[in-house]
Design a protein around this motif. Sequence first.
Motif, PDB file in Angstrom:
ATOM      1  N   GLU A  78       0.859  -1.190   0.000  1.00  0.00           N
ATOM      2  CA  GLU A  78       0.000   0.000   0.000  1.00  0.00           C
ATOM      3  C   GLU A  78       0.891   1.234   0.000  1.00  0.00           C
ATOM      4  OE1 GLU A  78      -3.884   0.838   2.441  1.00  0.00           O
ATOM      5  OE2 GLU A  78      -2.155   1.557   3.582  1.00  0.00           O
ATOM      6  N   THR A  79       0.497   2.209  -0.787  1.00  0.00           N
ATOM      7  CA  THR A  79       1.227   3.471  -0.806  1.00  0.00           C
ATOM      8  C   THR A  79       0.233   4.586  -1.065  1.00  0.00           C
ATOM      9  OG1 THR A  79       3.004   4.738  -1.850  1.00  0.00           O
ATOM     10  CG2 THR A  79       1.801   3.202  -3.264  1.00  0.00           C
ATOM     11  N   ALA A  80       0.590   5.781  -0.604  1.00  0.00           N
ATOM     12  CA  ALA A  80      -0.293   6.912  -0.867  1.00  0.00           C
ATOM     13  C   ALA A  80       0.200   7.684  -2.078  1.00  0.00           C
ATOM     14  CB  ALA A  80      -0.347   7.823   0.357  1.00  0.00           C
ATOM     15  N   ASP A  81       1.510   7.813  -2.185  1.00  0.00           N
ATOM     16  CA  ASP A  81       2.040   8.670  -3.242  1.00  0.00           C
ATOM     17  C   ASP A  81       3.262   8.074  -3.944  1.00  0.00           C
ATOM     18  OD1 ASP A  81       3.824   8.702  -1.230  1.00  0.00           O
ATOM     19  OD2 ASP A  81       3.734  10.863  -0.831  1.00  0.00           O
ATOM     20  N   GLY A  82       3.546   6.784  -3.688  1.00  0.00           N
ATOM     21  CA  GLY A  82       4.681   6.160  -4.354  1.00  0.00           C
ATOM     22  C   GLY A  82       6.003   6.438  -3.675  1.00  0.00           C
ATOM     23  N   SER A  83       5.983   7.075  -2.516  1.00  0.00           N
ATOM     24  CA  SER A  83       7.263   7.299  -1.829  1.00  0.00           C
ATOM     25  C   SER A  83       7.355   6.486  -0.541  1.00  0.00           C
ATOM     26  CB  SER A  83       7.486   8.792  -1.551  1.00  0.00           C
ATOM     27  OG  SER A  83       6.421   9.319  -0.801  1.00  0.00           O
ATOM     28  N   VAL A  84       6.246   6.354   0.162  1.00  0.00           N
ATOM     29  CA  VAL A  84       6.251   5.520   1.363  1.00  0.00           C
ATOM     30  C   VAL A  84       5.384   4.291   1.098  1.00  0.00           C
ATOM     31  CG1 VAL A  84       5.684   5.410   3.824  1.00  0.00           C
ATOM     32  CG2 VAL A  84       6.531   7.554   2.820  1.00  0.00           C
ATOM     33  N   TRP A  85       5.925   3.123   1.398  1.00  0.00           N
ATOM     34  CA  TRP A  85       5.234   1.876   1.097  1.00  0.00           C
ATOM     35  C   TRP A  85       5.055   1.043   2.359  1.00  0.00           C
ATOM     36  CZ3 TRP A  85       4.481   0.307  -4.231  1.00  0.00           C
ATOM     37  CH2 TRP A  85       5.016   1.211  -5.180  1.00  0.00           C
ATOM     38  N   ARG A  86       3.962   0.300   2.370  1.00  0.00           N
ATOM     39  CA  ARG A  86       3.696  -0.606   3.483  1.00  0.00           C
ATOM     40  C   ARG A  86       3.276  -1.949   2.895  1.00  0.00           C
ATOM     41  NH1 ARG A  86      -0.734  -1.324   7.451  1.00  0.00           N
ATOM     42  NH2 ARG A  86      -2.144  -0.202   6.071  1.00  0.00           N
ATOM     43  N   ARG A  87       3.901  -3.020   3.398  1.00  0.00           N
ATOM     44  CA  ARG A  87       3.533  -4.333   2.881  1.00  0.00           C
ATOM     45  C   ARG A  87       2.251  -4.822   3.546  1.00  0.00           C
ATOM     46  NH1 ARG A  87       5.716  -9.221   0.604  1.00  0.00           N
ATOM     47  NH2 ARG A  87       7.859  -8.513   0.336  1.00  0.00           N
ATOM     48  N   LEU A  88       1.289  -5.294   2.724  1.00  0.00           N
ATOM     49  CA  LEU A  88       0.034  -5.818   3.274  1.00  0.00           C
ATOM     50  C   LEU A  88      -0.055  -7.334   3.182  1.00  0.00           C
ATOM     51  CD1 LEU A  88      -2.620  -3.240   1.919  1.00  0.00           C
ATOM     52  CD2 LEU A  88      -1.430  -3.239   4.110  1.00  0.00           C
ATOM     53  N   ASP A  89       0.586  -7.924   2.150  1.00  0.00           N
ATOM     54  CA  ASP A  89       0.548  -9.392   2.002  1.00  0.00           C
ATOM     55  C   ASP A  89       1.947  -9.921   1.728  1.00  0.00           C
ATOM     56  OD1 ASP A  89      -2.174 -10.052   2.294  1.00  0.00           O
ATOM     57  OD2 ASP A  89      -2.611  -9.381   0.243  1.00  0.00           O
ATOM     58  N   GLU A  90       2.258 -11.061   2.326  1.00  0.00           N
ATOM     59  CA  GLU A  90       3.561 -11.694   2.107  1.00  0.00           C
ATOM     60  C   GLU A  90       3.658 -12.260   0.700  1.00  0.00           C
ATOM     61  OE1 GLU A  90       6.171 -11.607   4.229  1.00  0.00           O
ATOM     62  OE2 GLU A  90       4.808 -10.254   5.292  1.00  0.00           O
ATOM     63  N   ASP A  91       4.902 -12.528   0.274  1.00  0.00           N
ATOM     64  CA  ASP A  91       5.122 -13.178  -1.022  1.00  0.00           C
ATOM     65  C   ASP A  91       4.575 -14.601  -0.943  1.00  0.00           C
ATOM     66  OD1 ASP A  91       6.541 -10.903  -1.436  1.00  0.00           O
ATOM     67  OD2 ASP A  91       8.495 -11.858  -1.672  1.00  0.00           O
ATOM     68  N   ALA A  92       3.766 -14.984  -1.931  1.00  0.00           N
ATOM     69  CA  ALA A  92       3.234 -16.349  -1.947  1.00  0.00           C
ATOM     70  C   ALA A  92       2.761 -16.690  -3.343  1.00  0.00           C
ATOM     71  CB  ALA A  92       2.082 -16.476  -0.951  1.00  0.00           C
ATOM     72  N   ILE A  93       2.532 -17.987  -3.547  1.00  0.00           N
ATOM     73  CA  ILE A  93       1.968 -18.415  -4.827  1.00  0.00           C
ATOM     74  C   ILE A  93       0.464 -18.536  -4.621  1.00  0.00           C
ATOM     75  CG2 ILE A  93       2.391 -20.880  -4.336  1.00  0.00           C
ATOM     76  CD1 ILE A  93       2.932 -21.120  -7.423  1.00  0.00           C
ATOM     77  N   ARG A  94      -0.314 -17.977  -5.548  1.00  0.00           N
ATOM     78  CA  ARG A  94      -1.769 -17.950  -5.385  1.00  0.00           C
ATOM     79  C   ARG A  94      -2.473 -18.150  -6.726  1.00  0.00           C
ATOM     80  NH1 ARG A  94       0.284 -13.458  -2.042  1.00  0.00           N
ATOM     81  NH2 ARG A  94      -0.394 -13.776   0.102  1.00  0.00           N
ATOM     82  N   LEU A  95      -3.713 -18.609  -6.661  1.00  0.00           N
ATOM     83  CA  LEU A  95      -4.525 -18.731  -7.878  1.00  0.00           C
ATOM     84  C   LEU A  95      -5.054 -17.339  -8.203  1.00  0.00           C
ATOM     85  CD1 LEU A  95      -6.447 -22.011  -7.100  1.00  0.00           C
ATOM     86  CD2 LEU A  95      -5.031 -21.597  -9.136  1.00  0.00           C
ATOM     87  N   ILE A  96      -4.751 -16.844  -9.368  1.00  0.00           N
ATOM     88  CA  ILE A  96      -5.105 -15.462  -9.690  1.00  0.00           C
ATOM     89  C   ILE A  96      -6.620 -15.249  -9.683  1.00  0.00           C
ATOM     90  CG2 ILE A  96      -5.020 -15.812 -12.216  1.00  0.00           C
ATOM     91  CD1 ILE A  96      -3.952 -12.619 -10.305  1.00  0.00           C
ATOM     92  N   GLY A  97      -7.381 -16.284 -10.111  1.00  0.00           N
ATOM     93  CA  GLY A  97      -8.837 -16.149 -10.153  1.00  0.00           C
ATOM     94  C   GLY A  97      -9.428 -15.813  -8.790  1.00  0.00           C
ATOM     95  N   ASP A  98      -9.140 -16.683  -7.812  1.00  0.00           N
ATOM     96  CA  ASP A  98      -9.694 -16.495  -6.462  1.00  0.00           C
ATOM     97  C   ASP A  98      -9.120 -15.258  -5.785  1.00  0.00           C
ATOM     98  OD1 ASP A  98     -10.731 -18.902  -7.087  1.00  0.00           O
ATOM     99  OD2 ASP A  98      -9.524 -20.071  -5.673  1.00  0.00           O
ATOM    100  N   TRP A  99      -7.821 -15.155  -5.870  1.00  0.00           N
ATOM    101  CA  TRP A  99      -7.139 -14.085  -5.141  1.00  0.00           C
ATOM    102  C   TRP A  99      -7.502 -12.718  -5.720  1.00  0.00           C
ATOM    103  CZ3 TRP A  99      -1.790 -11.707  -5.859  1.00  0.00           C
ATOM    104  CH2 TRP A  99      -1.397 -11.023  -4.695  1.00  0.00           C
ATOM    105  N   GLY A 100      -7.583 -12.643  -7.055  1.00  0.00           N
ATOM    106  CA  GLY A 100      -7.928 -11.390  -7.730  1.00  0.00           C
ATOM    107  C   GLY A 100      -9.291 -10.882  -7.279  1.00  0.00           C
ATOM    108  N   SER A 101     -10.290 -11.798  -7.246  1.00  0.00           N
ATOM    109  CA  SER A 101     -11.642 -11.364  -6.846  1.00  0.00           C
ATOM    110  C   SER A 101     -11.656 -10.908  -5.397  1.00  0.00           C
ATOM    111  CB  SER A 101     -12.652 -12.514  -6.984  1.00  0.00           C
ATOM    112  OG  SER A 101     -12.384 -13.261  -8.120  1.00  0.00           O
ATOM    113  N   ALA A 102     -10.924 -11.657  -4.538  1.00  0.00           N
ATOM    114  CA  ALA A 102     -10.903 -11.295  -3.122  1.00  0.00           C
ATOM    115  C   ALA A 102     -10.270  -9.922  -2.938  1.00  0.00           C
ATOM    116  CB  ALA A 102     -10.132 -12.348  -2.323  1.00  0.00           C
ATOM    117  N   LEU A 103      -9.188  -9.671  -3.673  1.00  0.00           N
ATOM    118  CA  LEU A 103      -8.511  -8.372  -3.571  1.00  0.00           C
ATOM    119  C   LEU A 103      -9.412  -7.246  -4.050  1.00  0.00           C
ATOM    120  CD1 LEU A 103      -4.849  -9.080  -4.796  1.00  0.00           C
ATOM    121  CD2 LEU A 103      -5.601  -8.484  -2.474  1.00  0.00           C
ATOM    122  N   ALA A 104     -10.124  -7.497  -5.171  1.00  0.00           N
ATOM    123  CA  ALA A 104     -10.999  -6.461  -5.731  1.00  0.00           C
ATOM    124  C   ALA A 104     -12.091  -6.101  -4.724  1.00  0.00           C
ATOM    125  CB  ALA A 104     -11.610  -6.948  -7.047  1.00  0.00           C
ATOM    126  N   ALA A 105     -12.625  -7.136  -4.056  1.00  0.00           N
ATOM    127  CA  ALA A 105     -13.692  -6.890  -3.065  1.00  0.00           C
ATOM    128  C   ALA A 105     -13.157  -6.075  -1.886  1.00  0.00           C
ATOM    129  CB  ALA A 105     -14.264  -8.229  -2.582  1.00  0.00           C
TER     130      ALA A 105
END
Lengths: 359, 267
Positions: free
Chosen positions: B157-184
């Motif tokens: 997450e970032t507000a202006d591209g200068s300060v960043w905060r990690r919200l999710d760890e690196d992982a392998i995921r199914l784009i279908g399920d994960w994409g919809s969950a993220l969009a929601a």
Amino acid sequence: MAGSAGGEVIMMANVSEKKDGSLLLAIETSCDETSAAVVRGGREVLSNIVSSQIETHRRFGGVVPEIASRKHVESITVIIQEALTEAGVSRQAIDAVAVTQGPGLIGALLVGVVAAKALALALDVPLIGTHHIAGHIYANRLVGDIVYPALALVVSGGHTELVLLPEEGVFKIIGRTRDDAVGEAYDKVARALSFPYPGGPHVDKLAHQAEEEIVLPRAWLEDDSYDFSFSGLKSAVLAEINRTKMKGLEPSFGALARGFQSSVVDVVTTKAMRAAAEFGARQLLLCGGVAANRGIRERLAALCGEAGLPMLVPPMSLCSDNAAMIGAAADLKWRRGQFSSLDLAASAQVSLEAWSVTL
Amino acid sequence: MTLTDNRTAGENPLMLCFDTSTAVLAASVCRGAEVLASRHSHAERNHAVRIVSDLKALLKEAGVGEVDAIAVGQGPGSYTGVRIGVSAAKTLAWAWDKPLVGLSSLETLAMAAGPYLRGEKQAAEADPFAARLTGQPVWIVPIMDARRGQVYGARFETADGSVWRRLDEDAIRLIGDWGSALAASAAEAGAQLAFVGEIGPHAAALAALEGAVALPLTIDAGEMGELAAERLAQGLVDDVHRFAPNYTQLTEAETKLGDGARTEGQA
Ligand SMILES: [Zn+2]
């Protein structure tokens, strides 16, 4: 040229004054052993660290390439460090870095090759890409003087070859397996006889203990051929087991092991002796992981004795995959100033003949 | 494993940075966040051949003999690719006796969106980033194709591209399920959702997500300098000998063997 696969770059550096005392750091990661060694002058092993992954792969009944690659990355710098420590040599004292470029498992080779190139860059020393089979053959130089022309019988889990060395550093393949390597055939038969992986040594032992023998066919191939074939023999073992079981009897594993071993030993040693005679070899070099096999070793020694042909065979620690043998072979190129570029490519298949020194 | 190392490399450490987890062989020489030289070659499958000579040429171009630290992309990504970078980095760090900093390849990939967020670079797909002016947070989701509908992904997450905060760890995921969950959850949080990286193989799945944008970006080694310098400043460096790629998953053979394989793999 620099971009070609394994592109050899000839740089006649002024290495003459260090010819004898050269310190090569060698790395070998072609299969499931991570190894590093320090070798002086191509002959003297100052250290030879071998980290075997066999316990890991045993659970899978064979080497899993992806796991082998992962393990190499995990241990590569530790093993290099140990090799230097045991040799009592500093990083800065190393004159060149030698590494197995192939043949072998590509993902496994890559780790060693990339590490060796990084080391050559960091220490600012030459790189010597080295052929794995040349390493097995030149392991003999770590135990004695090689007299040319020499004939090498290379027997391992991945290779079965008869190689003529008309002179130092020159390789001519005169025979090779057309299907399974000797070690591969041993492991497959071992599985049929219910031994755990790797089962080759168990078959060797059982064959020696057995009092009876089920005679199995010999694959001589064409009259003038020095090639080998072991897949038919392996099938014959399986067929014999099935036939016995169909009759409701228990197959005699001992007699089968002995029959299998006799066939392999007979073909391999007979062809080696015939080739040695035809090409006027003055010495026979036995090498590769299966050189530890008693059946092959004893018969070949006996035949060489009868023929008055001197035979060299390295101790077990230098027969199985190790980096000291790579250092021994790389010395051929070191003394001639024939080095590899930093664009050296690892390769699953690479020609031994093409790796010969430039005369 | 991360160690603390007292060899703080100074205010503006000179670093050799590279990442080979994707099709791009990305390398840079940075002094802190400043990029002295960088190269990006797209010769897929050639990383093992080119890596060391590219690094040599880069050091020469930057006029640098010795660096203060090595930074490398630890993955996830192509198994073979990551091993190439990690093997080179470990060996260089060991041979030069310099600190080694492992960076998430996904985090570096996410940082490639920085210039668009800050308005330094323009792309039609990045227009929705103008939302940042309204104070709406942006979720940058770096993805790399992992085949069979899967991606290696993370979320920042970032507000202006200068300060960043990690919200999710690196992982392998199914784009279908994960994409919809993220969009929601983005809709709920009032965040602008942006997928960046290897968009191509998943374009259809991403296009179906309401309110999400997709920006095809590749790893920029120039972004590694700042990330690595931050870690160095905190003394967060890796143990060279034990350093290994972050594959995010077991090998197929181990998965098939089941749990028994897991523990012994650590031996
Ligand atoms: Zn071998």
